[in-house]
Structure formats: C-alpha cells, structure tokens
Design an enzyme around this catalytic site. Structure first.
Site, PDB file in Angstrom:
ATOM      1  N   SER A  77       0.823  -1.204   0.000  1.00  0.00           N
ATOM      2  CA  SER A  77       0.000   0.000   0.000  1.00  0.00           C
ATOM      3  C   SER A  77       0.866   1.265   0.000  1.00  0.00           C
ATOM      4  O   SER A  77       2.048   1.232   0.375  1.00  0.00           O
ATOM      5  CB  SER A  77      -0.898   0.014   1.231  1.00  0.00           C
ATOM      6  OG  SER A  77      -0.104   0.216   2.382  1.00  0.00           O
TER       7      SER A  77
ATOM      8  N   GLU B 140       6.717  -0.324  -5.323  1.00  0.00           N
ATOM      9  CA  GLU B 140       5.636  -0.624  -6.271  1.00  0.00           C
ATOM     10  C   GLU B 140       4.357  -0.570  -5.448  1.00  0.00           C
ATOM     11  O   GLU B 140       3.957  -1.540  -4.838  1.00  0.00           O
ATOM     12  CB  GLU B 140       5.878  -2.004  -6.884  1.00  0.00           C
ATOM     13  CG  GLU B 140       5.293  -2.158  -8.261  1.00  0.00           C
ATOM     14  CD  GLU B 140       3.931  -2.812  -8.234  1.00  0.00           C
ATOM     15  OE1 GLU B 140       2.940  -2.043  -8.205  1.00  0.00           O
ATOM     16  OE2 GLU B 140       3.855  -4.037  -8.232  1.00  0.00           O
TER      17      GLU B 140
ATOM     18  N   CYS C 101      -2.568  -4.586  -8.870  1.00  0.00           N
ATOM     19  CA  CYS C 101      -2.175  -3.165  -8.840  1.00  0.00           C
ATOM     20  C   CYS C 101      -2.578  -2.508 -10.142  1.00  0.00           C
ATOM     21  O   CYS C 101      -2.808  -1.305 -10.196  1.00  0.00           O
ATOM     22  CB  CYS C 101      -0.673  -3.022  -8.695  1.00  0.00           C
ATOM     23  SG  CYS C 101      -0.096  -3.728  -7.195  1.00  0.00           S
TER      24      CYS C 101
HETATM   25  C1  UN1 Z   1       0.611  -6.347  -9.279  1.00  0.00           C
HETATM   26  O1  UN1 Z   1      -0.618  -6.311  -9.286  1.00  0.00           O
HETATM   27  O2  UN1 Z   1       1.274  -6.034  -8.276  1.00  0.00           O
HETATM   28  O3  UN1 Z   1       0.606  -6.346 -15.124  1.00  0.00           O
HETATM   29  C2  UN1 Z   1       1.400  -6.862 -10.379  1.00  0.00           C
HETATM   30  C3  UN1 Z   1       0.016  -7.172 -14.432  1.00  0.00           C
HETATM   31  C4  UN1 Z   1       0.807  -8.302 -13.841  1.00  0.00           C
HETATM   32  C5  UN1 Z   1       1.455  -7.897 -12.594  1.00  0.00           C
HETATM   33  C6  UN1 Z   1       0.634  -7.112 -11.638  1.00  0.00           C
HETATM   34  N1  UN1 Z   1       1.792  -8.722 -14.805  1.00  0.00           N
HETATM   35  O4  UN1 Z   1      -1.169  -7.105 -14.211  1.00  0.00           O
END
Ligand code: UN1
Length: 527
Positions: A261, A282, A316
């Site tokens: 988060s 990230e 994400c």
């Molecule tokens: C994430 O949600 O932390 O691009 C990574 C994507 C995946 C990775 C997501 N290759 O949705």
C-alpha cells in the site's frame, strides 16, 4: 458452483481439502508448524509465533507456519551478507545458469504451484498459471541478462585515458511482497537480483506464506545441486511488523524492494532513506482507460472486462476508472453490464470461472464502504456490488460498476476490489486530465484508432503513468518491460528492460595509461 446449494458448497470444501493435501505432499510441507524460515536448502527451527493461513475459497484454516523471531531474521541477514561474498565472485553467466536450472524446475512444478496460489490467495486457476508463467518468463529473461550486464565506455577528454563504467553486485536485497501476486513479484526481483550477484531475503505477505515456502522448495532442489553457502536465497515468512522492521532498518540491506500500500510504502521509504539505503517501491495504482469514438468497441469491451474483474479487482494494474466519450457512453455501459451479468463467479479452482473470492473479510468491507462513499459523494451504483449468498465463504462479491462525477474523493483512492467507476468526457484533453487527476500513476490505456489522439495520450502532455497502453487493457503487463509507476505509486521499476540497474552498483572508472597527468577541465596544478 450452484448458488445456494449446500451440496455444492460441501463438494467445494472437499475439493479444497483434497487439493490442499495433495499440494502439501507434493511440496513436502507440513500442515501444522511448518517452518517459515530457510536460508537455502533446509528448514530452520523458527521460534516465533505460529502464523495461520486461510483459504478464501471456503474461509477455512489451511495450516500454520512458524515465524522466525526478529533475532533470527537478523541472523538470516548476516548469513545472506556472508553468502554475498561468495556469490558476487561467481561470474554472472554462471549465476545465470543457476537461474536457468530454477526455470527448468518451475516448468516441472507449474501446475501444482498454480493450484497452491489459487488455494491460498483465491485467484482463478487460469490466472494462477499465468502468474507462475511470469516466474518462468522472468527466469528466461534473467538468464539472457546474465550475459548482458553492460556498462558504457565514454570518450575521455584526456589523452591516453580510458573512461568507462562497470556494474558490480550490490549486496543483500530484501524483497517484501503483497498477497495478490504471491509468486511473480518476488520472481521479478529475485531472478534479477541473483544474476546481478546479490543475495535475497524474501518476506512474503503474511496472507500467503505457503506459496512462498513452496517456491523455496522449488529453488532448494536447484541449490542442492550447487555447492553454495547457505544464505543466497532466503525466506522469512511472517507478519510485517517485526520481521519487516529488521529488513527495513538493517544497514546490511542496501536495497529494499517493497510492494504494497501507499501508506506502508511511504513509511518504508522514509526509514530506508534515513539510513541512506535504496528502495524500489511498487505501491498503489488507480488505473484508467479512455474509450474514444474511433475505438474498436468489441475489443475495448473485452479488454475492459478482463482488466476490471481479473483477479477479482485485486491487481495493482486493475482497471478502476473507465473514461468514456459521451457519444458511446450509453451503449458501452449497457454492453458492459450485459457482459458483467454473464460473469461466472465461484470456485476459482474450477476451470471457466471468471471471478473468485476476495482475499479476506477486510477486502469485502472495503468494497462495501467504497460503494457507500461513492453514493455519499454524488455517484451511484449501476451494477453489482453485493456480497453473494450461498457460497462457501462470505468473500464472493458481484463485481460492481458505479457512475462517478468528475471530481470525487473516493475515485482518487485505490479500492482493492472489483469496483469500476465510469466517467463521461467530451474532449480528449478532458479525458487525459481525468486519467492524470489522481495521486497514483501506475497504468493507463487508450482505445482509439485516431493517430492524433493516441499520440497525444503518449506524448509528454499525455498519460502521466509508468505504463501507457494503446488498444489493450491496463493489466497483464509482460515482464520484458520495466514495471512500475509514478507519483504515489512510488517510482520504482522492476522486471524487464534496464530495471536490473537498481540491483547493482555503478562504478565509473578512469584509467590513465600515459606518462603524464593531465587534469580534467584543463586545470593546471603544477607542483
Ligand atoms: C501487481 O498487481 O502487483 O501487469 C502486479 C500485471 C501483472 C502484474 C501485476 N503482470 O497485471
């Protein structure tokens, strides 16, 4: 799964138990009191509290993992530091060979590992397979990279001088990962770090410890064949507080790669910065897609649905904001709702299911609270949003679509659930402003066949995100590109391209092979 049928709920329970036993046996893990501590090949005696792990599929307890104590984590860091002294001197292509052997092993265990990911995290089996495939792809990428850790040679301004840069291993890399990609995100970091000559200490999400331990078992098969000291690949499974603190504050950990988060990431960044360490962050995304009048709407529709409901909205990169041109708004929303109605929500182990459960009760609560907030801020729900009855746990929800007015605090937040906000726009500049008008800056997309619009979106005054896609959704990035985002997303980059540079230290070298001592900038200093 039949909604409301108790016999099918019972059969899901039985399937979960059967798969779980099978996976435990396969990876040689213990249901109770499995150690969450390894510095390579063997399990060490973890002396902290047991950590329970549940499956969101039925909400039942899977097993417990013994956590290491903070002192044990310190011990792991010093072992990793010692192992670094050996690992850094092994030629990079040879380190790549270890990663290649890991790739061979992962290929062999792909299906079983995918089943464990589905069990412990709840994503549908097809996406779990994709996640393990990301690890395999990362290995292949890293193997190639192990022969390409290039430095530049620059033209020296001085006679008989050579100026170049080289890249050296950095040290112990801590990798702290989230529940939603319990295998892949570690692999983005670890496979690169290993070929770069670093040793790795992994603190997986406390929600998915067994996935991490199965990963360690796969790696251990390879490590057994190599005569390396313990401490090259380490796992410390447990809750964030005590274990994470050791890694974040240790002077012996030059790089902390953190996925999670924004609020947690901010604290990690401050603490690591206080000791002048490096971070790769990230953090949250709040990703938007713009659908323009010239778009191929069939394609856009499919892309939007996968990006919005894939992984039950817990990526994400999940699409959270859909920005539709007013001329297509009504038809597109109507078609979208029609597709949402057809989504199969249910047991993620079952082939063909589109949406599995959310990871836990808190996620469900966040999903519901966000809907209330949306209403309070002048928006309204257009579809879905309820917790489903008659399922094996209270974690199955109907993906939701909500209409949001342009400026609205809730749509500036990342709600980690399948809640898609739709917006209306008239001019493309307005759509881009909406895309950029949130604190996060991870992923973005435009659906258009109009060259001017597309290029505007990709220009310096276009999308401000780390990822900008054209005619494909916001999620599902390939590992070959650098992954990460701007603003509150944290600015880190992982996986492909030249993301490896963050895992190494750059050294600029000047060699004078002449007989005199010319100084740079033409300075004269005669003594
Ligand atoms: C994430 O949600 O932390 O691009 C990574 C994507 C995946 C990775 C997501 N290759 O949705």
């Amino acid at each position: 799964m039949q909604v409301g049928s108790s016999s099918s709920v019972e059969s899901v329970r039985q399937q979960v138990q059967a798969v779980w036993e099978d996976v435990l046996r396969y990876f040689e893990l213990r249901r109770e009191g499995q150690s969450g501590l390894s510095t390579g090949v063997d399990w060490l005696d973890a002396q902290g509290e047991p950590l329970p792990s549940y499956t969101p599929i039925t909400g039942e307890l899977l097993g417990t993992v013994n956590q290491p104590t903070p002192e044990q984590v310190e011990e792991v860091v010093s072992r990793a530091k010692e192992a670094f002294n050996v690992w850094r001197m092994i030629p990079a292509p040879k380190r790549g060979q270890l990663v290649r052997e890991i790739a061979d092993e992962v290929r062999r265990h792909k299906e079983q590992l995918a089943r464990l990911v589905t069990l412990e995290m709840g994503k549908i089996i097809e996406e779990a397979r994709g996640e393990v495939q990301e690890w395999i792809d990362m290995c292949d990428f890293a193997v190639g990279l192990s022969r390409q850790l290039y430095g530049l040679t620059m033209a020296s301004e001085r006679e008989h001088h050579r100026l170049y840069e080289q890249w050296h291993p950095l040290g112990v890399v801590a990798v702290i990962t989230a529940f939603n990609f319990p295998v892949a995100v570690w692999s983005w970091n670890a496979m690169i770090a290993l070929v770069c000559g670093d040793t790795v200490v992994w603190k997986p999400s406390s929600v998915t410890p067994f996935c991490a331990l199965a990963v360690q078992q796969i790696v251990a098969r390879v490590l057994r064949r190599w005569s390396l000291p313990e401490g090259v690949v380490n796992v410390v499974a447990g809750t964030s507080g005590a274990i994470g603190s050791v890694l974040v504050d240790s002077k012996d950990v030059p790089l902390v790669s953190f996925t999670g988060s924004i609020s947690a990431g901010r604290k990690v960044a401050e603490r690591v910065a206080a000791r002048l360490g490096r971070t790769i962050l990230e953090l949250g995304g709040n990703n938007a897609a713009i659908v323009t009048p010239s778009a191929n709407l069939d394609l856009a529709l499919r892309a939007v649905v996968f990006a919005a409901v894939g992984t039950a909205g817990q990526r994400c990169t999940t699409l959270r904001r859909l920005i539709l041109h007013e001329s297509i708004y009504d038809t597109f929303v109507e078609r979208l709702i029609k597709v949402y109605r057809q989504l199969r929500i249910g047991n993620p182990l079952e082939e063909g299911v589109h949406v599995g459960p959310l990871v836990g009760g808190e996620a469900v609560q966040t999903f519901l609270t966000a809907q209330e907030q949306l209403r309070a801020e002048g928006g309204r729900l257009l579809y879905g949003g309820e917790v489903l009855e008659g399922y094996p746990s209270r974690l199955y929800v109907r993906p939701a679509i909500g209409y949001a007015p342009a400026v609205c605090p809730i749509t500036c937040e990342e709600t980690f659930a399948p809640l898609l906000y739709v917006f209306r726009y008239r001019e493309i500049e307005e759509a881009i402003a909406l895309n950029n008008g949130v604190p996060q800056g991870l992923s973005s997309a435009i659906f258009s066949t109009d060259l001017r619009e597309v290029e505007l979106f990709l220009s310096a005054k276009g999308s401000d995100c780390g990822i900008a896609n054209v005619n494909t959704g916001t999620s599902g990035a390939e590992i070959g590109g650098a992954f990460g985002g701007e603003k509150d997303t944290g600015g880190g980059r992982e996986a492909g391209s030249d993301a490896w540079k963050a895992y190494m230290r750059r050294q600029t070298v000047t060699i004078n092979w002449g007989e005199s001592l010319p100084l740079a900038q033409g300075i004269r200093f005669d003594v």
